[in-house]
Write a protein that holds these residues in place. Structure first.
Motif, PDB file in Angstrom:
ATOM      1  N   VAL A  33      10.879  13.529  -4.443  1.00  0.00           N
ATOM      2  CA  VAL A  33      10.766  12.740  -3.209  1.00  0.00           C
ATOM      3  C   VAL A  33       9.397  12.064  -3.225  1.00  0.00           C
ATOM      4  O   VAL A  33       8.381  12.702  -3.527  1.00  0.00           O
ATOM      5  CB  VAL A  33      10.893  13.621  -1.954  1.00  0.00           C
ATOM      6  CG1 VAL A  33      10.853  12.766  -0.694  1.00  0.00           C
ATOM      7  CG2 VAL A  33      12.182  14.440  -2.006  1.00  0.00           C
ATOM      8  N   TRP A  34       9.370  10.765  -2.889  1.00  0.00           N
ATOM      9  CA  TRP A  34       8.137   9.981  -2.954  1.00  0.00           C
ATOM     10  C   TRP A  34       7.886   9.275  -1.624  1.00  0.00           C
ATOM     11  O   TRP A  34       8.808   8.758  -0.996  1.00  0.00           O
ATOM     12  CB  TRP A  34       8.221   8.917  -4.053  1.00  0.00           C
ATOM     13  CG  TRP A  34       8.364   9.469  -5.435  1.00  0.00           C
ATOM     14  CD1 TRP A  34       9.523   9.746  -6.091  1.00  0.00           C
ATOM     15  CD2 TRP A  34       7.304   9.808  -6.332  1.00  0.00           C
ATOM     16  NE1 TRP A  34       9.262  10.247  -7.339  1.00  0.00           N
ATOM     17  CE2 TRP A  34       7.913  10.293  -7.521  1.00  0.00           C
ATOM     18  CE3 TRP A  34       5.920   9.754  -6.249  1.00  0.00           C
ATOM     19  CZ2 TRP A  34       7.163  10.712  -8.614  1.00  0.00           C
ATOM     20  CZ3 TRP A  34       5.175  10.172  -7.351  1.00  0.00           C
ATOM     21  CH2 TRP A  34       5.797  10.643  -8.511  1.00  0.00           C
ATOM     22  N   LEU A  35       6.608   9.232  -1.245  1.00  0.00           N
ATOM     23  CA  LEU A  35       6.154   8.421  -0.111  1.00  0.00           C
ATOM     24  C   LEU A  35       5.190   7.378  -0.682  1.00  0.00           C
ATOM     25  O   LEU A  35       4.183   7.726  -1.286  1.00  0.00           O
ATOM     26  CB  LEU A  35       5.440   9.276   0.934  1.00  0.00           C
ATOM     27  CG  LEU A  35       4.978   8.524   2.181  1.00  0.00           C
ATOM     28  CD1 LEU A  35       6.173   8.194   3.065  1.00  0.00           C
ATOM     29  CD2 LEU A  35       3.961   9.343   2.965  1.00  0.00           C
ATOM     30  N   THR A  36       5.514   6.098  -0.501  1.00  0.00           N
ATOM     31  CA  THR A  36       4.707   5.015  -1.048  1.00  0.00           C
ATOM     32  C   THR A  36       4.219   4.122   0.077  1.00  0.00           C
ATOM     33  O   THR A  36       5.012   3.709   0.934  1.00  0.00           O
ATOM     34  CB  THR A  36       5.523   4.176  -2.056  1.00  0.00           C
ATOM     35  OG1 THR A  36       6.030   5.042  -3.073  1.00  0.00           O
ATOM     36  CG2 THR A  36       4.661   3.093  -2.694  1.00  0.00           C
ATOM     37  N   ILE A  37       2.914   3.812   0.065  1.00  0.00           N
ATOM     38  CA  ILE A  37       2.307   2.959   1.088  1.00  0.00           C
ATOM     39  C   ILE A  37       1.811   1.694   0.397  1.00  0.00           C
ATOM     40  O   ILE A  37       1.076   1.756  -0.596  1.00  0.00           O
ATOM     41  CB  ILE A  37       1.139   3.680   1.786  1.00  0.00           C
ATOM     42  CG1 ILE A  37       1.629   5.018   2.355  1.00  0.00           C
ATOM     43  CG2 ILE A  37       0.548   2.819   2.881  1.00  0.00           C
ATOM     44  CD1 ILE A  37       0.518   5.882   2.905  1.00  0.00           C
ATOM     45  N   LEU A  38       2.218   0.510   0.919  1.00  0.00           N
ATOM     46  CA  LEU A  38       1.923  -0.749   0.265  1.00  0.00           C
ATOM     47  C   LEU A  38       1.367  -1.782   1.234  1.00  0.00           C
ATOM     48  O   LEU A  38       1.496  -1.638   2.459  1.00  0.00           O
ATOM     49  CB  LEU A  38       3.199  -1.329  -0.379  1.00  0.00           C
ATOM     50  CG  LEU A  38       3.994  -0.456  -1.328  1.00  0.00           C
ATOM     51  CD1 LEU A  38       5.268   0.002  -0.647  1.00  0.00           C
ATOM     52  CD2 LEU A  38       4.335  -1.226  -2.587  1.00  0.00           C
ATOM     53  N   ASP A  39       0.830  -2.844   0.654  1.00  0.00           N
ATOM     54  CA  ASP A  39       0.420  -4.014   1.413  1.00  0.00           C
ATOM     55  C   ASP A  39       1.665  -4.778   1.871  1.00  0.00           C
ATOM     56  O   ASP A  39       2.768  -4.587   1.328  1.00  0.00           O
ATOM     57  CB  ASP A  39      -0.448  -4.906   0.523  1.00  0.00           C
ATOM     58  CG  ASP A  39      -1.158  -5.997   1.304  1.00  0.00           C
ATOM     59  OD1 ASP A  39      -2.315  -5.771   1.684  1.00  0.00           O
ATOM     60  OD2 ASP A  39      -0.551  -7.055   1.539  1.00  0.00           O
ATOM     61  N   SER A  40       1.470  -5.669   2.852  1.00  0.00           N
ATOM     62  CA  SER A  40       2.595  -6.496   3.309  1.00  0.00           C
ATOM     63  C   SER A  40       3.147  -7.360   2.181  1.00  0.00           C
ATOM     64  O   SER A  40       4.332  -7.696   2.163  1.00  0.00           O
ATOM     65  CB  SER A  40       2.150  -7.388   4.471  1.00  0.00           C
ATOM     66  OG  SER A  40       1.803  -6.618   5.583  1.00  0.00           O
TER      67      SER A  40
END
Length: 869
Positions: free
Chosen positions: A199-206
């Motif tokens: 399971v992965w949580l990824t945070i990105l730019d718009s």
């Protein structure tokens, strides 16, 4: 029963059953919409029915209405665990449970996870993805009490984009809840249950690279040097860029290629504008790769493409970066000559495998995938068919790094979303050479041919440059007018010539073959005890022995190769028996990964067909030589006149021209000519305790020797690392494991091949657990997670999982009345790099170039709470 199972499953509105079939699978459930009834035109005896409406389910944004997904729910009594996790494998065997699923009881489970998100990411990188690589079978997901999505397939990922309006809490605690329903069985084999992949949580730019948005096909542009396996090539990347900002985005895309040493060897860039709230497909100028090293099973050379996205709005700020591993190879399929890889004619020596492993079920740690590939390559396999579903990414990473060709199989025909997910996720893996639409009954839909046609169109749209063929394991989809690029012939070896004459212009492969059955160390068919003889003499009605099947394949150049059913034993489908058998007999390796006698046949046959021939002759002599009048069964026979006189059938597998057998009394029992991919046998050899010796001859000279001998009684247990897994240490954190095994030996240290002593494994020192044990006995109904298990023909294995504490673990093995032994396992820091972890290897080589600060991907595998319903 089939109808009841569907009605109890909210995602099901179609069921099919076969009241008079001998097939192990007698019920299939589906979720095709608006079906009143459905009967397969290709499967006589099958019947189908359905309901036109699927019961309602929560919609994204809806508040939680079940206690377990409420924030204030008391989970203090729940168990803490780590992902991957298979809750079905932890159960006890039951004679009343489903045979084809391994006599284990299926059900439902809940998972809860708390995690913290710092507020710094809220404004700089407001896009959040939640990705489940695989949840078996049906899943529903809540975040902070709000429903965010569901998935009805256990074999494909669930991607949940959590936008600005999502229930994400910044600078605060978040709680994630997953409900898993594995009560309605999916396939006709063991498929497990739970959050069994990462399971992965990824945070990105718009502004970012879209999900699976990089396609990195490498195309050979010059002649291939067959001797050095080098050619000029070019990489032709396409990138999908998503802009979730309110305004358009002017960006620069930079692509950089690194070789295995981390040196930059090519680069290119492009400028483009992405409109607001859109995804733009753009192409980088080709990256020239002169004198590139080619990928193959013998030399699996890999490169890495790093794609960087810079935003012009923020003074060329780096907003996203993604690493993609790729390889360069050329595949040619010919209807007359078979398969050619990088200019070299290559027979596909394949095995089909389900995804489960001893002790852990389908929740196979990523770090074990390389081990599973290496065990198959040991006896000469060069290809893996992912039966009957897309694998996890770690397996494909392993096949890329270790050098193993892959037949990548879609689970059910007609599920276009599933097919697209498989292609987009997997298309950059050089090991994949075949896309498979489906397998056998899973090919059957109300429009089977139309669904295959749509799959073929998807391949040409999403993967046009890698030279992969579309196939399927279904005899109903081949023949004149087939929509397949590559005809997959399901068993039926006697039809090879006829089928080739009917379609001489279409390449063909034996997509599933043999299905020979055997057990390690057993030399009699015993339905009561659930064992099959280890000689290559047994196969079900639809199959052939290994010798018969592969001689038919190897004698025909127009058959590109084949896939033996199976490489590894697996849970369920205990053909030809039932209880107490809980797993298959089909494997070349047993469930614990120990070689059966049949593995030595493959070693002797396939060793001479690969590009790297073995330097020494292969010779394997069997059975064991520990017999007496009370144990004389099967290949051992009591003399009809003198019951004290025993005779044994002796076999040998060899690559040599001739094999001679020397009796314990010192006399020669004669030389026999050893044909390729065959065996030699001496029936009814008089038994005399001592040593039996075989000599292999080439040109009249002894080139190999093999011995079997009578041992003493069990005296001690010797514990060792199995195949080196864990020998250099294992990373802490619960995601990595070590494999250890015990040999029960006599006073001279010789393996006692008849030993059945119960071995108990324990651990001391750092926090670690015995996850499970296995001995290769298909009739072992000891619970999978038990730390104690009888040896099966002198061998038993354990899986050891460290928790979070680093240091040293002592792993002990003991058996009543025998001397015990132990070994030391080093537990490394979680940020250390394990050589079995392909992802870690990739990141280690390029971490200084990866700009990881702009894309934050974290595993959510540890410290979950689970309870079963």
């Amino acid at each position: 029963a089939c109808r009841i199972a569907c009605c109890q499953d909210d995602s099901c509105n179609l069921w099919q059953w076969c009241p008079n079939c001998t097939s192990l699978g007698s019920c299939w459930l589906g979720s095709l919409s608006n079906i009143v009834s459905s009967c397969s035109e290709f499967a006589p005896g099958w019947q189908g029915a359905g309901r036109s409406r699927i019961p309602s389910r929560p919609q994204p944004g809806a508040a939680c209405d079940e206690p377990e997904c409420q924030q204030r729910f008391d989970d203090s009594g729940w168990r803490t665990l780590s992902i991957p996790h298979d809750f079905v494998i932890e159960g006890s065997f039951s004679r009343t449970a489903d045979k084809s699923h391994g006599y284990l009881t299926y059900g439902k489970a809940w998972y809860r996870k708390h995690f913290f998100l710092p507020s710094a990411g809220k404004h700089n990188r407001p896009v959040v993805w939640l990705d489940f690589e695989g949840v078996m079978v049906r899943s529903q997901v809540w975040l902070n009490g709000v429903f965010v999505g569901s998935h009805d397939s256990g074999y494909t990922p669930l991607h949940l984009p959590l936008g600005r309006a999502s229930p994400v809490s910044w600078d605060a605690d978040n709680f994630l809840v997953v409900k898993v329903d594995a009560s309605a069985l999916d396939g006709w084999w063991y498929d497990g249950g739970g959050i069994y992949r990462n399971v992965w949580l990824t945070i990105l730019d718009s502004v970012h690279i879209a999900h699976w948005g990089v396609y990195a096909p490498a195309v050979i542009t010059g002649p291939v040097n067959n001797a050095t396996q080098v050619s000029d090539a070019e990489l032709r990347p396409s990138i999908e860029i998503a802009n979730e900002h309110a305004a358009k985005a002017d960006v620069s895309i930079v692509g950089v290629v690194y070789d295995a040493s981390g040196s930059i060897i090519a680069s290119s860039y492009a400028d483009t504008t992405v409109a607001s709230s859109t995804v733009l497909l753009t192409f980088l100028p080709p990256l020239l790769l002169p004198a590139a090293s080619l990928w193959s099973p013998d030399k699996p050379v890999l490169y890495t493409l790093v794609v960087n996205i810079f935003s012009h709005r923020d003074c060329s700020r780096l907003v996203d970066s993604l690493n993609t591993t790729f390889g360069i190879r050329q595949t040619i399929w010919d209807a007359t000559l078979g398969f050619t890889l990088n200019g070299i004619p290559t027979k596909i020596l394949g095995v089909a495998n389900h995804q489960d492993f001893a002790g852990v079920g389908v929740a196979v740690p990523d770090s074990l995938q390389r081990h599973r590939v290496r065990k198959l390559k040991e006896f000469g396999a060069n290809a893996w068919r992912t039966a009957h579903n897309p694998p996890n990414t770690a397996l494909l990473d392993a096949t890329d790094h270790e050098g193993m060709l892959v037949w990548d199989e879609n689970h059910r025909n007609g599920q276009e979303v599933e097919m697209e997910a498989m292609i987009r996720r997997d298309r950059n893996h050089p090991s994949i050479i075949i896309w498979s639409a489906c397998n056998e009954a899973l090919c059957n839909t109300d429009d089977s041919l139309g669904d295959v046609r749509r799959f073929n169109s998807l391949i040409h749209k999403l993967d046009p440059l890698m030279g992969r063929m579309l196939s399927a394991n279904s005899n109903h989809l081949i023949g004149p007018g087939t929509l397949l690029d590559l005809q997959g012939i399901d068993y039926d070896t006697q039809s090879f010539d006829t089928r080739h004459m009917r379609t001489p212009h279409i390449p063909a492969i034996s997509s599933e073959t043999s299905s020979a059955v055997s057990d390690r160390g057993e030399y009699k068919n015993d339905a009561f005890r659930g064992h099959v003889t280890g000689y290559d003499t047994e196969a079900p009605s639809w199959g052939d022995t290994a010798e018969v099947a592969w001689q038919a394949i190897l004698a025909r150049p127009f058959i590109a190769g084949g896939f033996t059913w199976t490489g590894w034993d697996y849970r369920g489908e205990p053909t030809p028996y039932a209880w107490p058998d809980v797993n298959s007999h089909f494997g070349i390796l047993d469930l614990a990964g120990f070689w059966k006698d049949r593995a030595h046949w493959y070693h002797a046959c396939w060793a001479q067909l690969g590009a790297a021939r073995l330097p020494n002759a292969v010779l394997h002599l069997f059975p064991h030589w520990n017999w007496n009048s009370s144990t004389c069964i099967g290949s051992c026979q009591l003399d009809s006149a003198e019951h004290s006189s025993l005779t044994i059938d002796v076999w040998a597998f060899s690559t040599a021209e001739e094999v001679e057998l020397i009796h314990p009394n010192g006399t020669s029992l004669g030389r026999q000519r050893s044909a390729a991919c065959s065996h030699v046998a001496w029936p009814k050899v008089p038994y005399l305790p001592g040593r039996v010796i075989a000599h292999a001859f080439e040109n009249g000279r002894i080139v190999a020797r093999s011995t079997i001998e009578t041992t003493g009684t069990p005296a001690s247990v010797n514990i060792r690392f199995k195949d080196g897994v864990g020998e250099r240490g294992v990373r802490a954190g619960g995601a990595h494991v070590a494999l250890v095994f015990v040999e029960v030996v006599d006073s001279q240290g010789r393996l006692v091949p008849t030993a059945t002593d119960t071995v108990t494994f324990t651990v001391d020192g750092c926090d670690a657990t015995i996850v499970g044990t296995a001995n290769g006995d298909p009739a072992s109904i000891v619970p999978n997670t038990s730390p104690s298990r009888p040896a099966f023909h002198g061998l038993v294995m354990a899986i050891v999982r460290p928790a979070f504490q680093t240091g040293t673990v002592t792993v002990n093995a003991s058996a009543p009345g025998l001397s015990s032994s132990s070994l030391l396992l080093r537990v490394l820091p979680n940020d250390a790099h394990d050589e079995t972890d392909s992802v870690a290897l990739q990141q280690r080589a390029f971490e200084e170039f990866s700009f990881a600060t702009c894309r934050n991907s974290s595993q959510l595998n540890a410290d979950l709470l689970s309870i079963h319903v």
